[in-house]
Write a protein that holds these residues in place. Structure first.
Motif, PDB file in Angstrom:
ATOM      1  N   ALA A 198       4.843   5.730   9.604  1.00  0.00           N
ATOM      2  CA  ALA A 198       6.164   5.405  10.155  1.00  0.00           C
ATOM      3  C   ALA A 198       6.304   5.921  11.588  1.00  0.00           C
ATOM      4  N   ARG A 199       5.714   7.072  11.873  1.00  0.00           N
ATOM      5  CA  ARG A 199       5.780   7.611  13.248  1.00  0.00           C
ATOM      6  C   ARG A 199       5.021   6.732  14.221  1.00  0.00           C
ATOM      7  N   ARG A 200       3.930   6.132  13.768  1.00  0.00           N
ATOM      8  CA  ARG A 200       3.123   5.289  14.659  1.00  0.00           C
ATOM      9  C   ARG A 200       3.773   3.936  14.918  1.00  0.00           C
ATOM     10  N   ALA A 220      13.399   5.177  -1.141  1.00  0.00           N
ATOM     11  CA  ALA A 220      14.629   4.479  -0.758  1.00  0.00           C
ATOM     12  C   ALA A 220      14.527   3.935   0.667  1.00  0.00           C
ATOM     13  N   TRP A 221      13.977   4.739   1.573  1.00  0.00           N
ATOM     14  CA  TRP A 221      13.822   4.284   2.965  1.00  0.00           C
ATOM     15  C   TRP A 221      12.750   3.209   3.079  1.00  0.00           C
ATOM     16  N   GLU A 222      11.629   3.436   2.440  1.00  0.00           N
ATOM     17  CA  GLU A 222      10.481   2.528   2.576  1.00  0.00           C
ATOM     18  C   GLU A 222      10.744   1.167   1.946  1.00  0.00           C
ATOM     19  N   PHE A 223      11.460   1.149   0.825  1.00  0.00           N
ATOM     20  CA  PHE A 223      11.615  -0.097   0.073  1.00  0.00           C
ATOM     21  C   PHE A 223      13.049  -0.599   0.040  1.00  0.00           C
ATOM     22  N   SER A 224      13.837  -0.222   1.037  1.00  0.00           N
ATOM     23  CA  SER A 224      15.219  -0.712   1.051  1.00  0.00           C
ATOM     24  C   SER A 224      15.200  -2.240   1.087  1.00  0.00           C
ATOM     25  N   PHE A 225      16.057  -2.841   0.293  1.00  0.00           N
ATOM     26  CA  PHE A 225      16.219  -4.299   0.187  1.00  0.00           C
ATOM     27  C   PHE A 225      14.993  -4.985  -0.421  1.00  0.00           C
ATOM     28  N   GLU A 226      14.163  -4.253  -1.167  1.00  0.00           N
ATOM     29  CA  GLU A 226      13.013  -4.855  -1.841  1.00  0.00           C
ATOM     30  C   GLU A 226      13.162  -4.820  -3.364  1.00  0.00           C
ATOM     31  N   TYR A 253       0.829  -1.203   0.000  1.00  0.00           N
ATOM     32  CA  TYR A 253       0.000   0.000   0.000  1.00  0.00           C
ATOM     33  C   TYR A 253       0.866   1.256   0.000  1.00  0.00           C
ATOM     34  N   ALA A 254       1.981   1.208   0.719  1.00  0.00           N
ATOM     35  CA  ALA A 254       2.896   2.351   0.759  1.00  0.00           C
ATOM     36  C   ALA A 254       3.406   2.674  -0.644  1.00  0.00           C
ATOM     37  N   GLU A 255       3.662   1.649  -1.440  1.00  0.00           N
ATOM     38  CA  GLU A 255       4.134   1.904  -2.800  1.00  0.00           C
ATOM     39  C   GLU A 255       3.051   2.551  -3.647  1.00  0.00           C
TER      40      GLU A 255
END
Length: 147
Positions: free
Chosen positions: A37-39, A73-79, A6-8
């Motif tokens: 991300a804060r939650r 980049a942060w959300e999908f690192s290593f994906e 969903y983030a993507e």
């Protein structure tokens, strides 16, 4: 099979809105990712990442584009999403693909990379070769340049 979270979906929409000139809408969707991300797991209430623009960040198209790509980049690192992001970004900012790989991937110290490694970083490598089996099935297909 590609996996889309969903983030993507939200970040794709934010990127599209930004490129269409709707920067305010793009920032709303970018902030929805940052709010999640804060939650964390629901019990946390962190101050970071802050909403975009609340710390004086510029609200112009190029700055928001940078923020969206950084969030990706942060959300999908290593994906395995970065390669396609770099290629897509290169269409708007020519040289981005090459410079990013040269500066960050070839030499971890960000110093001058070895010439032998730069030689392998030819721009035709942004596109993968079309398999010969596919070209045999459809003779109208031509090989991507450089292969």
């Amino acid at each position: 099979m590609p996996l889309y979270r969903y983030a993507e979906t939200l970040l794709i929409y934010a990127e599209a809105q930004n490129e269409l000139g709707n920067t305010g809408v793009a920032v709303q969707y970018l902030d929805s990712i940052r709010a999640r991300a804060r939650r964390g797991t629901g019990a946390e209430n962190r101050p970071e990442p802050h909403d975009y623009g609340t710390a004086g960040e510029p609200m112009d198209k190029l700055s928001v584009r940078d923020a969206i790509f950084m969030e990706r980049a942060w959300e999908f690192s290593f994906e395995a999403k970065r390669w396609l992001d770099l290629v897509r970004r290169d269409s708007e900012d020519p040289g981005y693909w090459y410079n990013s790989l040269r500066d960050h991937d070839l030499d971890p110290t960000h110093a001058n990379p070895a010439p032998a490694r730069l030689a392998r970083l030819a721009t035709f490598r942004k596109r993968f070769p079309i398999p010969q089996s596919e070209r045999n099935v459809n003779p109208a297909l031509s090989q991507n340049p450089g292969y």
